[in-house]
Design a protein around this motif. Structure first.
Motif, short mmCIF file in Angstrom:
data_model
loop_
_atom_site.label_atom_id
_atom_site.label_comp_id
_atom_site.label_asym_id
_atom_site.label_seq_id
_atom_site.Cartn_x
_atom_site.Cartn_y
_atom_site.Cartn_z
N PRO A 1 0.86 -1.04 0.04
CA PRO A 1 -0.09 0.00 0.01
C PRO A 1 0.87 1.18 0.18
CG PRO A 1 -0.08 -1.10 2.22
CD PRO A 1 0.55 -2.01 1.23
N HIS A 2 2.08 1.36 0.64
CA HIS A 2 2.82 2.46 0.80
C HIS A 2 3.36 2.80 -0.45
CE1 HIS A 2 5.33 5.72 2.10
NE2 HIS A 2 6.52 5.10 1.57
N THR A 3 3.87 1.66 -1.27
CA THR A 3 4.58 1.65 -2.46
C THR A 3 3.32 2.44 -3.60
OG1 THR A 3 5.97 -0.02 -2.10
CG2 THR A 3 5.66 0.71 -4.39
N GLY A 4 2.05 1.90 -3.18
CA GLY A 4 1.14 2.32 -4.10
C GLY A 4 0.81 3.89 -4.14
N ARG A 5 0.77 4.34 -2.74
CA ARG A 5 0.54 5.86 -2.29
C ARG A 5 1.56 6.59 -2.94
NH1 ARG A 5 -1.18 3.31 2.59
NH2 ARG A 5 0.75 3.85 3.78
N VAL A 6 2.87 6.06 -2.91
CA VAL A 6 4.05 6.81 -3.42
C VAL A 6 3.70 6.88 -5.07
CG1 VAL A 6 6.45 6.37 -4.43
CG2 VAL A 6 6.00 6.15 -1.88
N VAL A 7 3.31 6.03 -5.65
CA VAL A 7 3.13 6.09 -7.00
C VAL A 7 1.91 6.90 -7.39
CG1 VAL A 7 1.88 4.77 -9.26
CG2 VAL A 7 3.84 3.68 -7.72
N THR A 8 0.89 7.04 -6.58
CA THR A 8 -0.44 7.96 -6.72
C THR A 8 0.04 9.13 -6.34
OG1 THR A 8 -1.96 6.09 -5.90
CG2 THR A 8 -2.87 8.47 -5.79
N GLU A 9 0.83 9.48 -5.55
CA GLU A 9 1.43 10.98 -5.14
C GLU A 9 2.39 11.40 -6.23
OE1 GLU A 9 2.07 14.48 -2.59
OE2 GLU A 9 0.38 13.25 -3.47
N THR A 10 2.95 10.63 -6.81
CA THR A 10 3.87 10.89 -8.15
C THR A 10 2.94 11.44 -9.23
OG1 THR A 10 5.56 9.52 -7.23
CG2 THR A 10 5.75 10.15 -9.68
N LEU A 11 1.95 10.63 -9.47
CA LEU A 11 1.07 10.87 -10.59
C LEU A 11 0.39 12.30 -10.28
CD1 LEU A 11 -0.60 7.40 -11.29
CD2 LEU A 11 0.69 8.83 -12.89
N ARG A 12 -0.01 12.60 -8.85
CA ARG A 12 -0.42 13.93 -8.66
C ARG A 12 0.36 15.06 -9.00
NH1 ARG A 12 -0.36 17.86 -5.29
NH2 ARG A 12 1.31 17.16 -4.05
N LEU A 13 1.55 14.81 -8.51
CA LEU A 13 2.60 16.21 -8.69
C LEU A 13 3.07 16.20 -10.20
CD1 LEU A 13 5.10 16.00 -5.71
CD2 LEU A 13 3.74 18.04 -6.46
N HIS A 14 3.19 15.23 -10.86
CA HIS A 14 3.95 15.20 -12.24
C HIS A 14 2.95 14.80 -13.23
CE1 HIS A 14 7.48 16.32 -10.14
NE2 HIS A 14 7.36 15.27 -9.43
N ALA A 15 1.60 15.15 -13.67
CA ALA A 15 0.59 14.92 -14.51
C ALA A 15 0.75 15.45 -15.88
CB ALA A 15 -0.56 15.17 -13.68
N PRO A 16 -0.04 14.77 -16.90
CA PRO A 16 -0.03 15.42 -18.11
C PRO A 16 -0.55 16.92 -17.82
CG PRO A 16 -1.11 13.33 -18.00
CD PRO A 16 -0.74 13.70 -16.96
N TRP A 17 -0.18 17.96 -18.78
CA TRP A 17 -0.50 19.24 -18.60
C TRP A 17 -1.50 19.81 -19.45
CZ3 TRP A 17 1.07 23.69 -21.54
CH2 TRP A 17 1.59 23.35 -22.86
N LEU A 18 -1.83 19.11 -20.46
CA LEU A 18 -2.39 19.97 -21.51
C LEU A 18 -3.28 18.70 -22.14
CD1 LEU A 18 -3.30 22.88 -22.64
CD2 LEU A 18 -1.66 21.99 -24.60
N ILE A 19 -4.87 18.87 -21.98
CA ILE A 19 -5.74 18.11 -22.52
C ILE A 19 -6.81 18.82 -23.19
CG2 ILE A 19 -7.17 15.99 -22.59
CD1 ILE A 19 -4.54 15.44 -21.69
N LEU A 20 -7.00 18.60 -24.48
CA LEU A 20 -8.20 19.31 -25.16
C LEU A 20 -9.35 18.59 -25.48
CD1 LEU A 20 -5.58 21.23 -25.89
CD2 LEU A 20 -6.81 22.10 -27.58
N ARG A 21 -10.38 19.29 -25.64
CA ARG A 21 -11.94 18.65 -26.15
C ARG A 21 -12.46 20.03 -26.93
NH1 ARG A 21 -9.99 14.62 -24.51
NH2 ARG A 21 -11.04 13.16 -23.25
#
Length: 447
Positions: free
Chosen positions: A307-327
């Motif tokens: 679970p802690h490893t999973g939270r590390v991954v989730t927090e990394t995805l929060r901080l370093h996410a895709p920056w531009l998506i269009l519709r």
């Protein structure tokens, strides 16, 4: 009968230049620019050259665009540009065509299939770290991209390419990644200029298509049965019994590679970077890996026990996410107090949403424990969207999470990664946000 209030006129965001609009800040400092817009309102008008675009900064309105009113929108400018090399993949199509492709492709991402891919992912991570030596300086961003490309290619094609074909294919895919977002922002006329970058880009498309087409031809030969994603695509049939054409299969393969390499590689690299800067989080991760794995390789069945490893991954995805998506709006659409015209480009930024202090306390702080169940750190609906949401949510999200977690478990079971003193790591906005210049020193955890 009282008249309905008029939709307010949105003034453009500051720093627009005649003829260019906000192209310069989008190219020079895209991440500070996109995160600054939430202070201007829930919907902010920007200009890309002469084209207006509307940036949605409110999570509930983002959720409307992606989920509750998704029928009012189609894929936007970025996806039209990406379609030049992705073709009609599941990531670039909309409407009925998208729904058909998604149903045809879904079996390749079934839970049982991902469990089978996990061994291939682990092998790619094992091979990546096998040659590391104590004290060696590792170009982590490059190494993790190579690892991700090796893993997704092996999951796609059980057959092995010749070394020359593999090298050509790798180079072409990376060239396409690095040029994709830039080309979505620049005018179409620029793409026709005979610049060295344009020539490399067109050559990369030709090489990638040729290698994939040759592989599909090989797979269609009698007796060529393999346990991989390409075989599943070849076997897939819709409700009418129709199969994907070779071109449609090639488009899906390119899409998987585009979506599954740089994002995954960058996330693993960022996770190692953050762990290197946060020794307490790193220590707890090492303890968890040692307790659960006891020195053996990780398996898919182990992931729920980390679970802690999973939270590390989730927090990394929060901080370093895709920056531009269009519709793009299919007809006039009202978002909050603003009515957008038909054909309007609508932008949302997972990166900006997930660093907004209104939704995530201390947003610049790497804090895996914000994802503990008792802290409920996900923010309001629509604020945490690293894989998108709704009908266009990334079809490979479970695949990516599995690969990232297994790679992190393999690497951190054996190595501590230490930042090189004085090294500057730059966050670059490309297809995702990736760490440029991330060099770290590998220290063995055990003698």
């Amino acid at each position: 009968m009282p008249r309905r209030a008029e939709s307010p006129v949105l003034p453009p965001a500051p720093r627009a230049l005649p003829g260019l609009g906000h192209v310069l800040p989008l190219l020079r400092a895209p991440l500070p620019f996109i995160t600054s817009l939430s202070s201007l309102g829930d919907v902010v008008k920007v200009r890309i050259a002469h084209m207006p675009a509307y940036v949605v900064t409110d999570p509930e309105l983002v959720r409307r665009v992606l989920v509750t009113s998704d029928h009012d929108f189609t894929q936007g400018r970025v996806y039209e540009k990406l379609a030049q090399f992705l073709g009609e993949g599941v990531g670039t199509t909309s409407g009925r065509k998208h729904r058909r492709l998604r149903r045809l492709i879904q079996p390749a991402f079934h839970r049982d299939r991902i469990a089978e891919y996990a061994d291939t992912m682990r092998t790619a991570a094992d091979n990546t770290v096998a040659g590391w030596r104590p004290g060696q300086e590792i170009s982590v961003d490059s190494a993790m991209n190579d690892m991700a490309l090796t893993a997704v290619t092996a999951c796609l094609f059980a057959t092995e390419m010749t070394p020359r074909a593999a090298a050509e294919f790798r180079e072409s895919i990376l060239t396409l990644f690095h040029g994709a977002v830039l080309r979505t922002l620049l005018p179409t006329a620029w793409e026709k200029l005979p610049t060295p970058g344009n020539r490399r880009y067109r050559r990369a498309i030709t090489v990638a298509n040729r290698v994939i087409d040759e592989t599909i031809t090989t797979y269609r030969a009698p007796g060529q049965r393999r346990a991989d994603m390409l075989t599943l695509l070849l076997d897939s049939r819709d409700d009418d019994g129709d199969a994907l054409t070779d071109q449609q299969i090639r488009d899906q393969v390119i899409t998987f590679l585009f979506a599954g390499v740089e994002t995954t590689g960058a996330t693993v690299a960022w996770a190692l970077h953050e762990l290197g800067r946060h020794p307490e989080a790193e220590k707890r991760l090492h303890e968890e890996l040692d307790t659960v794995l006891g020195g053996r390789p990780p398996t898919w069945q182990d992931l729920c026990a980390l679970p802690h490893t999973g939270r590390v991954v989730t927090e990394t995805l929060r901080l370093h996410a895709p920056w531009l998506i269009l519709r793009r709006t299919l007809h006039p659409v009202r978002l909050g107090d603003v009515t957008l015209p038909e054909g309007a480009e609508v932008v949302y930024s997972p990166y900006a949403l997930q660093r907004d202090p209104r939704h995530f306390p201390d947003p610049e702080v790497f804090d895996p424990d914000r994802w503990l169940p008792e802290r409920d750190g996900a923010g309001p609906r629509g604020a945490f969207v690293p894989f998108g949401a709704g009908v266009h949510k990334c079809i490979g999200d479970a695949f990516a999470l599995t690969e990232i977690t297994i790679a992190l478990a393999v690497i951190c079971s054996r190595w501590r990664m230490r930042a090189r003193p004085g090294a500057a790591v730059r966050e670059v906005a490309a297809a995702t946000t990736h760490p440029k210049g991330l060099t770290m020193t590998a220290e063995p955890r055990f003698p």
